[in-house]
Write a protein that holds these residues in place. Structure first.
Motif, PDB file in Angstrom:
ATOM      1  N   ASP A 193      -4.661 -15.824   3.810  1.00 16.51           N
ATOM      2  CA  ASP A 193      -4.243 -14.394   2.541  1.00 16.51           C
ATOM      3  C   ASP A 193      -4.444 -12.549   2.878  1.00 16.51           C
ATOM      4  O   ASP A 193      -5.323 -13.079   4.355  1.00 16.51           O
ATOM      5  N   GLY A 194      -3.412 -12.712   2.916  1.00 17.55           N
ATOM      6  CA  GLY A 194      -3.196 -10.596   3.442  1.00 17.55           C
ATOM      7  C   GLY A 194      -2.005 -10.899   4.387  1.00 17.55           C
ATOM      8  O   GLY A 194      -1.883  -8.960   4.466  1.00 17.55           O
ATOM      9  N   SER A 195      -1.957 -11.419   4.183  1.00 16.69           N
ATOM     10  CA  SER A 195      -0.340 -11.856   4.656  1.00 16.69           C
ATOM     11  C   SER A 195       0.320 -10.545   4.010  1.00 16.69           C
ATOM     12  O   SER A 195       0.385 -10.322   2.629  1.00 16.69           O
ATOM     13  N   ASN A 196       1.663  -9.708   3.891  1.00 14.78           N
ATOM     14  CA  ASN A 196       1.994  -8.460   3.614  1.00 14.78           C
ATOM     15  C   ASN A 196       3.359  -8.341   3.652  1.00 14.78           C
ATOM     16  O   ASN A 196       3.941  -8.473   5.235  1.00 14.78           O
ATOM     17  N   VAL A 197       4.332  -7.804   3.033  1.00 13.14           N
ATOM     18  CA  VAL A 197       6.028  -6.749   3.203  1.00 13.14           C
ATOM     19  C   VAL A 197       4.661  -4.785   3.267  1.00 13.14           C
ATOM     20  O   VAL A 197       4.245  -4.671   1.715  1.00 13.14           O
ATOM     21  N   ASN A 198       5.080  -4.899   4.052  1.00 12.41           N
ATOM     22  CA  ASN A 198       5.128  -3.187   4.131  1.00 12.41           C
ATOM     23  C   ASN A 198       6.265  -2.029   4.128  1.00 12.41           C
ATOM     24  O   ASN A 198       6.925  -2.575   4.808  1.00 12.41           O
ATOM     25  N   PHE A 199       6.178  -1.669   2.913  1.00 13.47           N
ATOM     26  CA  PHE A 199       7.744  -0.595   2.821  1.00 13.47           C
ATOM     27  C   PHE A 199       7.286   0.981   3.115  1.00 13.47           C
ATOM     28  O   PHE A 199       5.990   1.235   2.487  1.00 13.47           O
ATOM     29  N   GLN A 200       8.590   1.206   3.570  1.00 15.46           N
ATOM     30  CA  GLN A 200       8.393   2.555   4.055  1.00 15.46           C
ATOM     31  C   GLN A 200       9.298   3.479   3.233  1.00 15.46           C
ATOM     32  O   GLN A 200      10.510   3.358   3.460  1.00 15.46           O
ATOM     33  N   TYR A 201       9.444   4.487   2.482  1.00 14.68           N
ATOM     34  CA  TYR A 201      10.692   5.399   1.186  1.00 14.68           C
ATOM     35  C   TYR A 201      10.201   6.263   1.373  1.00 14.68           C
ATOM     36  O   TYR A 201       8.959   7.445   0.986  1.00 14.68           O
ATOM     37  N   ASP A 202      11.676   6.800   1.184  1.00 15.18           N
ATOM     38  CA  ASP A 202      11.869   8.483   0.396  1.00 15.18           C
ATOM     39  C   ASP A 202      11.829   7.602  -1.058  1.00 15.18           C
ATOM     40  O   ASP A 202      12.001   7.070  -1.866  1.00 15.18           O
ATOM     41  N   LEU A 203      10.795   8.914  -2.091  1.00 12.22           N
ATOM     42  CA  LEU A 203      10.728   8.561  -3.969  1.00 12.22           C
ATOM     43  C   LEU A 203      11.689   9.307  -4.483  1.00 12.22           C
ATOM     44  O   LEU A 203      12.486  10.258  -4.628  1.00 12.22           O
TER      45      LEU A 203
END
Length: 693
Positions: free
Chosen positions: A151-161
């Motif tokens: 638990d805690g595995s994830n996908v991290n996004f870096q983005y402009d809004l």
């Protein structure tokens, strides 16, 4: 002339960076980490596979997406042979050999942006092998071939809004977005002295929105126009009668338009994005609240203004639950030799409990190059095997696995079905020629869950007790006349959890900020919140409460479950789940304490399913140090079980008849014995003048 042109150019150049900078300041350099819904799980077998899901929001301009996997692998694995591969939406793009380690490892993988869609499936598959051998094509599966995903595995996004367009649809997408909610940038806002109908309209909107919120630890708050911080949020949904609106918005909405209609009007600026919902007609204001609760309608509204009137159809579409749940909409193909698994997460309506009689029907196909003596399909429910079936060469192009759930197999409203195939081969040439074994679970596969309505008035069944037919069960919320910040936070907790569970906006929520009449109290399930000093109904119900107040209502007193010191009683909040004293078939939830902060304390235990699931009783006590106590006072959990023995006998004609016959038999035997004894005594006196002679 040249100087004038030069000056104009300089002015234009100086103005452009400011505008760009202001836009960039709001839009750029955002990050959001989306954890998977999966809990920690272990996969066993030479071939392992796990499936996870994540979303990309449509108003993100994604610059980078990173998959972070926390895992542990068997200490016996052969790092020369074992491998793990990651795929997104069926496209494989990264493989690695896990290190031989006894601890938890973290693997970080950049996801190719071109593979992303709004809804995404991420698959982890590979082989975990203990030792390298000469016959690698026939690996032996043992319990020591394992991979645990934490638990805690994830996908991290870096983005402009991408800022909202000038439409209600665009505002709605931003307002309910996972990043907006997680960053606490949105709120439902009502007037400071909100009328009951304004609170009802806001509750319809909030519960409808909270149903689709994907963040598990963040909530959409309901706040007041008197709250200055709320008015600084970038995304605001303001719901109120026309005369209660702030002047800055009222002046741009025609009063005549609100006479017998409701207006939804989006005010869009660089600093704030505000949707105003207003009317002079309370009925239409509440109808507008139901409109907002309908995700389909909100995402179809491509204008900045919408008029809602008595002819507007606002109800959400819903299907009656008949027990049948499809496992896959498009079919799932598993490719690779040996052990392959497909996992399905199944959700039941929360007001239903499973009973004996559930079954599973899997339609499948598989390759015809298997070792059919040793190949089979097995089904697990929450990792408990419920049945297996050998695969057959004759049925490879169309097979079916039908299984009944074992009797008394308990599943909650969310459980896991795992379909595992052992696709064994008996000839290494099969693998060397790339004739990879496969299995297909077809899209007409389904599970049938036989259920019954749960009626237990316990926190283990909350908020189910307030839900019927997947909507609000004719619910009345009785509040103090004046709502402070703590009461708004209490409503936030209650309404968010309720909204997570309802599937339809067709039920009724009625607010009362004064004590309802007896007839009104009889007509509803009740949520009652407040203190004895600001909610007179709590004073009147004191004798029915499990945790009662002393005579002057200054503190909560002791009972048979808990000794309460007088000062300590002023620091606790209680949540008490009762049969309604006004209607034996209804429920009353009472949240109370000596001040509003204690009422809020009690509500913190009812804001999420994770919180309520730890309680098995009907009374919760929370103190200012967040020490929590759980008690059960009812002997029977449902009103039906509370019938007396006599009423049950009377209710059964056969039992009543047998009882009457039994009583008559006893009377007859008694009378017979009486006359026999009497005659014996009479004869004795007549013959001998007495029994002693």
């Amino acid at each position: 002339m040249k100087k004038l042109v030069l000056m104009l150019c300089l002015l234009l150049l100086s103005a452009v960076p400011t505008a760009v900078h202001a836009e960039t300041e709001e839009q750029s350099n955002h990050t959001y980490t989306q954890p998977f819904q999966n809990v920690t799980s272990s996969l066993t077998g030479t071939s392992v596979k796990a499936t996870m899901y994540f979303s990309k929001i449509d108003y993100w301009d994604v610059k980078k997406a990173t998959f972070n996997l926390n895992y542990q692998i068997t200490q016996l694995e052969s790092s020369e042979v074992s491998d793990i591969t990651v795929a997104v939406n069926g496209v494989k793009f990264y493989s690695w050999r896990p290190e031989k380690s006894e601890g938890i490892q973290t693997q970080t993988v950049d996801i190719p942006l071109e593979l992303l869609s709004n809804t995404n499936t991420l698959t982890i598959e590979g082989q975990i092998v203990n030792a390298e051998g000469s016959d690698n094509y026939k690996l032996v599966q043992t319990p020591a071939n394992w991979l645990t995903i934490y638990d805690g595995s994830n996908v991290n996004f870096q983005y402009d809004l991408i800022l909202p367009e000038n439409t209600i649809h665009s505002f709605y997408n931003h307002f309910v977005g996972a990043d907006t909610i997680a960053n606490q940038q949105s709120a439902v806002i009502v007037p400071e002295a909100a009328k009951a109908e304004e609170l009802t309209a806001a509750s319809y909107a909030l519960t409808g929105i909270s149903r689709i919120i994907t963040t598990s630890e963040n909530y959409l708050p309901i706040r007041s126009l008197a709250d200055e911080k709320a008015l600084q949020l970038p995304y605001q949904l303001i719901i109120g009668l026309y005369d209660q609106l702030p002047e800055e918005y009222k002046k741009d909405i025609k009063k005549d338009d609100t006479a017998d209609k409701a207006v939804l009007r989006f005010f869009n600026s660089e600093e704030k994005h505000v949707l105003i919902v207003t009317s002079q007609d309370t009925t239409q204001l509440m109808n507008a609240g139901r409109y907002i609760a309908n995700q389909e309608l909100m995402t179809q509204t491509e204008k900045s203004e919408k008029i809602v009137d008595e002819n507007t159809k606002t109800f959400t579409s819903s299907l009656e639950f008949d027990g049948n749940i499809p496992l896959t909409s498009s079919g799932d193909k598993l490719t690779g030799s040996y052990h392959q698994e497909q996992v399905y997460f199944v959700d039941l309506p929360v007001d239903r409990n499973n009973v004996n009689g559930s079954s599973l029907d899997i339609h499948m196909k598989y390759s015809d190059n298997l070792d059919f003596e040793n190949s089979l399909a097995t089904v697990y429910v929450n990792d408990l095997p419920i049945g297996s079936q050998k695969l057959s060469a004759a049925k490879a192009n169309g097979d079916r696995l039908q299984l009944n759930f074992p009797d008394n197999l308990e599943v909650s409203d969310a459980f896991v079905i795992k379909v595992a195939f052992d696709l064994n081969v008996d000839n290494p040439e099969v693998l060397r020629n790339s004739a990879t074994p496969w299995a297909l679970i077809e899209n007409n596969s389904n599970v049938f869950i036989k259920t019954e309505e749960s009626k237990d008035v316990l926190f283990s069944n909350y908020p189910n007790v307030l839900i019927q037919n997947q909507t609000y069960a004719d619910l009345a919320i009785v509040t103090p006349k004046k709502l402070d910040a703590n009461y708004f936070k209490t409503l936030t907790n209650l309404l968010n959890l309720l909204g997570n569970y309802v599937q339809s906006n067709t039920g009724d929520i009625t607010f009362y900020n004064e004590e309802p009449s007896k007839k009104e109290l009889e007509a509803h399930n009740l949520i009652i919140l407040g203190t004895p000093s600001d909610n007179s109904l709590i004073k009147k119900m004191n004798n029915q409460l499990y945790f009662q107040y002393v005579e002057d209502f200054s503190t909560i007193t002791s009972n048979e479950k808990l000794s309460v010191e007088s000062d300590y009683g002023k620091t606790i909040g209680t949540a008490q789940l009762l049969f309604s004293p006004y209607n034996k078939d209804a429920v009353s939830l009472v949240l109370t304490g000596t001040d509003s902060e204690n009422v809020y304390l009690a509500s913190t235990q009812l804001k999420s399913q994770a919180n309520t699931s730890i309680y098995q009783g009907d009374a919760i006590v929370v103190d200012s140090n967040y020490r929590r106590y759980d008690y059960r006072f009812k002997k029977e959990a449902s009103s039906e079980e509370e019938q007396s023995v006599i009423s049950r006998i009377i209710g059964r004609k056969d039992a009543l008849l047998y009882g009457i016959v039994f009583i008559l038999a006893v009377v007859t035997v008694g009378l017979t014995l009486y006359f026999i004894i009497k005659r014996y005594y009479d004869d004795g006196f007549k013959k001998g003048g007495g029994l002693d002679e």
